[in-house]
Design a protein around this motif. Structure first.
Motif, PDB file in Angstrom:
ATOM      1  N   GLN A 232       0.866  -1.180   0.000  1.00 39.98           N
ATOM      2  CA  GLN A 232       0.000   0.000   0.000  1.00 39.98           C
ATOM      3  C   GLN A 232       0.898   1.225   0.000  1.00 39.98           C
ATOM      4  N   SER A 233       0.761   2.072  -1.008  1.00 38.60           N
ATOM      5  CA  SER A 233       1.660   3.220  -1.140  1.00 38.60           C
ATOM      6  C   SER A 233       1.486   4.205   0.003  1.00 38.60           C
ATOM      7  N   ASN A 234       0.246   4.558   0.302  1.00 33.31           N
ATOM      8  CA  ASN A 234      -0.056   5.511   1.368  1.00 33.31           C
ATOM      9  C   ASN A 234      -1.305   5.068   2.100  1.00 33.31           C
ATOM     10  N   ASP A 237      -4.858   4.271   0.493  1.00 32.58           N
ATOM     11  CA  ASP A 237      -4.696   3.866  -0.896  1.00 32.58           C
ATOM     12  C   ASP A 237      -5.128   2.413  -1.056  1.00 32.58           C
ATOM     13  N   GLU A 238      -5.394   2.022  -2.296  1.00 32.25           N
ATOM     14  CA  GLU A 238      -5.828   0.647  -2.562  1.00 32.25           C
ATOM     15  C   GLU A 238      -4.662  -0.322  -2.390  1.00 32.25           C
TER      16      GLU A 238
END
Length: 246
Positions: A232-234, A237-238
Motif C-alpha cells: 500500500q503506497s499511502n 490507498d488501494e
C-alpha cells in the motif's frame, strides 16, 4: 451456509495493537483521544472481522465494551464535588486507556528496535559472481510490503461498503462449497500471471458471502506461505497483491 469458514490469525497482537493502528491511520492525538470516533472505527473493524468469520479473541470484545463505557461517561455532564472545602475534579475516563496505549507503544517500539538490531547483526555471504546486469536485476525484484492484517481488514470494510454486499442480492440461496486450496490455486495463478500486481478488490468479483470469506482466507494463507505479498503506497490507498520473488 451450514458450514462456516473460520481461521485464527497469529498477526493479531491484541486490541491495543488495533487501537494503535487506528490512531496512526487516522492521525489521532494519543493524549486527546476522540472516543466517539475511535469507538466507531474499532467496532466497524470488529463487525468486518465477524463478517469474514474470523476467530475473534474475547479481549477484542472486552475492549469494545470498555470503549462504549468510556463513550457513555464522556456524554455525561461534568460534575465537580467538594471534599473538605476543596474542589475535586473527576478523573478523565480516557486516562487509564491512554496510559495503557502509551505503555504498549513503548514496548512495541522497543521490540521493533531490537528486531532491527538483530537483523543488522546477521551476516550473509555468497560465492563471487559477475555483477553484470545486477542493476537491472535489482530494479525488477520487488520487496515484501509492510501491510498489516488490520490494513487488509480495513480494505475488506471498504469492499463491503462499495459493493453493498451486506444485503442479499438473491432471494434463493444455493449451497456451494469452495475448497480453500482450490481458491488458493486460483488466486495464485491470477497474481503470477500479472506482472504489475493485482488490485486487492479485483480478487472479489462475485458478491456472495462464501466467495468473499474463502478468497480472503486464501490470500492470507498465500501470504503466510510467503507466496504473495501485499503493498500500500499511502494510508487509504488501494492494496495491491504481488508474487513473492525468490
Amino acid at each position: 451456509m451450514n458450514t462456516s469458514y473460520t481461521v485464527k490469525i497469529d498477526a493479531f497482537e491484541g486490541p491495543l495493537d488495533l487501537l494503535l493502528h487506528l490512531i496512526n491511520r487516522y492521525e489521532i492525538d494519543i493524549y486527546d483521544i476522540p472516543v466517539a470516533t475511535i469507538t466507531e472505527q474499532y467496532t466497524a473493524y470488529i463487525h468486518t472481522m465477524q463478517k469474514l468469520e474470523l476467530d475473534i479473541a474475547s479481549e477484542y470484545l472486552v475492549m469494545a465494551a470498555t470503549l462504549l463505557a468510556i463513550k457513555s461517561q464522556m456524554l455525561l455532564p461534568n460534575q465537580e464535588l467538594e471534599v473538605e472545602d476543596e474542589e475535586y475534579d473527576e478523573e478523565d475516563p480516557r486516562e487509564e486507556l491512554m496510559r495503557r496505549l502509551i505503555e504498549y507503544r513503548k514496548y512495541k517500539e522497543a521490540a521493533d528496535e531490537l528486531k532491527e538490531r538483530e537483523e543488522a547483526t546477521q551476516i550473509y555471504t555468497r560465492p563471487p559472481m559477475s555483477l553484470e546486469g545486477e542493476e537491472e536485476q535489482q530494479q525488477s525484484v520487488s520487496t515484501q510490503g509492510d501491510v498489516s492484517i488490520y490494513d487488509m481488514i480495513g480494505a475488506m470494510q471498504k469492499l463491503f461498503q462499495r459493493k453493498k454486499w451486506e444485503q442479499p442480492l438473491e432471494t434463493r440461496i444455493q449451497r456451494q462449497e469452495i475448497p480453500i486450496q482450490e481458491r488458493m490455486n486460483e488466486v495464485r495463478d491470477v497474481i503470477i500471471s500479472s506482472k504489475g500486481g493485482v488490485r486487492f478488490f479485483e480478487m472479489f468479483p462475485f458478491p456472495t458471502r462464501t466467495h468473499i470469506v474463502v478468497t480472503f482466507i486464501a490470500i492470507l494463507e498465500l501470504m503466510k506461505n510467503k507466496e504473495v505479498y501485499c503493498e500500500q503506497s499511502n494510508h487509504f490507498d488501494e492494496l495491491v497483491l504481488y508474487k513473492m520473488e525468490e
